[in-house]
Design a protein around this motif. Structure first.
Motif, PDB file in Angstrom:
ATOM      1  N   GLU A  78      36.547  71.800  32.646  1.00 28.99           N
ATOM      2  CA  GLU A  78      36.997  72.577  31.783  1.00 28.99           C
ATOM      3  C   GLU A  78      38.310  71.875  31.616  1.00 28.99           C
ATOM      4  O   GLU A  78      39.163  71.598  32.381  1.00 28.99           O
TER       5      GLU A  78
ATOM      6  N   ILE B 272      34.943  82.601  38.089  1.00 23.23           N
ATOM      7  CA  ILE B 272      33.209  82.645  37.624  1.00 23.23           C
ATOM      8  C   ILE B 272      32.681  82.008  38.738  1.00 23.23           C
ATOM      9  O   ILE B 272      31.510  82.464  39.203  1.00 23.23           O
ATOM     10  N   ALA B 273      32.886  80.461  38.890  1.00 24.10           N
ATOM     11  CA  ALA B 273      32.283  79.792  39.471  1.00 24.10           C
ATOM     12  C   ALA B 273      32.216  80.484  41.284  1.00 24.10           C
ATOM     13  O   ALA B 273      31.144  80.464  41.962  1.00 24.10           O
TER      14      ALA B 273
ATOM     15  N   GLU C 285      39.787  80.718  34.639  1.00 25.15           N
ATOM     16  CA  GLU C 285      38.496  81.632  34.416  1.00 25.15           C
ATOM     17  C   GLU C 285      37.537  80.983  35.146  1.00 25.15           C
ATOM     18  O   GLU C 285      36.610  81.465  35.906  1.00 25.15           O
ATOM     19  N   LYS C 286      37.354  79.566  34.791  1.00 26.76           N
ATOM     20  CA  LYS C 286      35.969  78.933  35.200  1.00 26.76           C
ATOM     21  C   LYS C 286      36.140  79.184  37.075  1.00 26.76           C
ATOM     22  O   LYS C 286      34.958  79.222  37.392  1.00 26.76           O
TER      23      LYS C 286
ATOM     24  N   ALA D 129      42.028  79.114  31.201  1.00 31.48           N
ATOM     25  CA  ALA D 129      40.715  78.676  30.994  1.00 31.48           C
ATOM     26  C   ALA D 129      40.047  78.008  32.333  1.00 31.48           C
ATOM     27  O   ALA D 129      38.908  78.463  32.820  1.00 31.48           O
ATOM     28  N   LYS D 130      40.773  77.075  33.063  1.00 29.48           N
ATOM     29  CA  LYS D 130      40.252  76.656  34.228  1.00 29.48           C
ATOM     30  C   LYS D 130      40.426  77.728  35.186  1.00 29.48           C
ATOM     31  O   LYS D 130      39.405  77.629  36.145  1.00 29.48           O
TER      32      LYS D 130
ATOM     33  N   GLN E 244      28.680  86.773  36.158  1.00 26.53           N
ATOM     34  CA  GLN E 244      29.204  86.198  35.273  1.00 26.53           C
ATOM     35  C   GLN E 244      30.500  86.978  34.593  1.00 26.53           C
ATOM     36  O   GLN E 244      31.486  86.718  34.651  1.00 26.53           O
TER      37      GLN E 244
ATOM     38  N   LYS F  33      34.370  87.093  34.930  1.00 22.62           N
ATOM     39  CA  LYS F  33      35.334  87.228  33.608  1.00 22.62           C
ATOM     40  C   LYS F  33      36.107  88.064  33.639  1.00 22.62           C
ATOM     41  O   LYS F  33      37.507  88.199  33.421  1.00 22.62           O
TER      42      LYS F  33
ATOM     43  N   ALA G 159      32.387  72.839  37.820  1.00 27.30           N
ATOM     44  CA  ALA G 159      32.381  73.629  36.596  1.00 27.30           C
ATOM     45  C   ALA G 159      33.901  73.614  36.187  1.00 27.30           C
ATOM     46  O   ALA G 159      34.300  73.630  35.167  1.00 27.30           O
ATOM     47  N   VAL G 160      34.736  73.703  37.234  1.00 22.13           N
ATOM     48  CA  VAL G 160      36.139  74.088  37.039  1.00 22.13           C
ATOM     49  C   VAL G 160      36.610  72.812  36.393  1.00 22.13           C
ATOM     50  O   VAL G 160      37.475  72.401  35.529  1.00 22.13           O
TER      51      VAL G 160
END
Lengths: 199, 199
Positions: A83, A96-97, A92-93, A89-90, A183, A187, A79-80
């Motif tokens: 992104e 979260i993952a 954050e991903k 944003a990376k 999730q 975040k 998922a990272v």
DNA sequence: ATAATTTGCTAACGAACGTTAGTATGCTTA
DNA sequence: TAAGCATACTAACGTTCGTTAGCAAATTAT
């Protein structure tokens, strides 16, 4: 009763899985070294010797748990890599993952984080190499974000350790029945890491 | 030889202390349950039974370490209460004080953080009560800082857990011979907590 | 000089440890 | 129906565990 019959089958087919699950819970609660095979057998309602019809050794259970979790952390990294906007944003991903994997099995995560040192060679070295690789991915994002002028210029290793400690600690307090979803926790942690507590 | 004579005296006067020190190092390295009294005796160059001329039990060592560290964390809090400007400054003082205690003895800190669960009652309950009290002090600062409009309005317990996990993790990577001083690490962590990674 | 304290030893205790061997029972599959 | 597999048992193995008893030597304090 049909349901009962199916349950019986399910139970029997997965006895090994059941052993690993209960062992994981005990390892989390008492620690690997302080958990005896008789403790484990007792939880399952059988004799200690009976465990060996299903598993090779106590350490085999630890190995399974540790490397399954490692696999899951790496798998979640997909998922990272998808992104492609900012490094924030990376990150954050990634948060979260990472948190997602932890919250899906907090017991196994606790074992993964706290009991890996009881692995024997060559498993111990393999484990540490994987962990090193994984941590490197976080360092990578931080350093590229710094180069891109997105992040403050900081000690990237120091920052990785700080970030991962926050993310990893969730295994200690996350409760599935709590109000925050996995999730949402990821975040919020990412927001904390990126923007801090100050208004 | 005078020096030798003085050393001998020093060694003998502090044999119990010496045992606790070596035990702490072993507990950190292998974990409390996986460390045997024979392991400990071996490091000291004596027989396991000889340890009992100095200590009452294996657990007594654990108790000493855990409660001494607890005392030190509370004692260090004095510095926080003297800080009277902003809550951000209070939080920074708390971070510095907390990290200072950890870095002064990372082995004992590791035992404090990871091995407390092997305490028997009533020590276990006492320990958990103290920890709860201590965590409450962090929550207090966060909530008062929120009320004062200084901090973002967040889940204070969530924030306390995140902050303390970052601070506590230093026990795992801090090396006295490293380039960062304890004070500097506390400052950087506080800065990270307050302002985040974003530029 | 003597008493007390510190430090360590050998020998051993009962308990718990992980694990193996050998066997039995019942379910699933061919 | 027979074969194979899953599951669990009793009995026991050698090892290690934390700890105690009893003793001895050296050092320190009175």
């Amino acid at each position: 009763m049909l349901t009962f019959g199916l349950m019986e089958i399910a139970v029997k087919k997965n006895r090994k899985q059941q052993i690993e699950e209960k062992a994981t819970a005990l390892f989390q609660e008492k620690g690997y070294a302080a958990t005896s095979m008789r403790d484990l057998a007792n939880v399952l309602g059988i004799e200690a010797a009976s465990l060996y019809s299903h598993i090779k050794s106590k350490e085999e259970i630890l190995q399974k748990v540790c490397f399954r979790m490692a696999d899951e952390f790496f798998a979640a990294w997909q998922a990272v890599e998808m992104e492609n906007s900012s490094y924030a944003a990376k990150l954050e991903k990634a948060a979260i993952a990472h948190v997602k994997v932890i919250t899906l099995d907090t017991n196994a995560s606790a074992v993964f984080f706290n009991e890996w040192r009881h692995l024997s060679e060559p498993f111990l070295s393999d484990f540490l190499n994987m962990r090193n690789d994984y941590e490197g991915r976080f360092i990578d994002i931080i350093e590229k974000g710094m180069e891109a002028g997105e992040f403050k210029t900081v000690d990237s290793k120091f920052m990785m350790l700080t970030i991962l400690s926050s993310l990893n600690w969730t295994h200690n307090w996350y409760k599935p029945e709590g109000s925050l979803s996995s999730q949402e926790i990821g975040k919020r942690l990412a927001n904390m890491i990126l923007n801090g507590l100050n208004k």
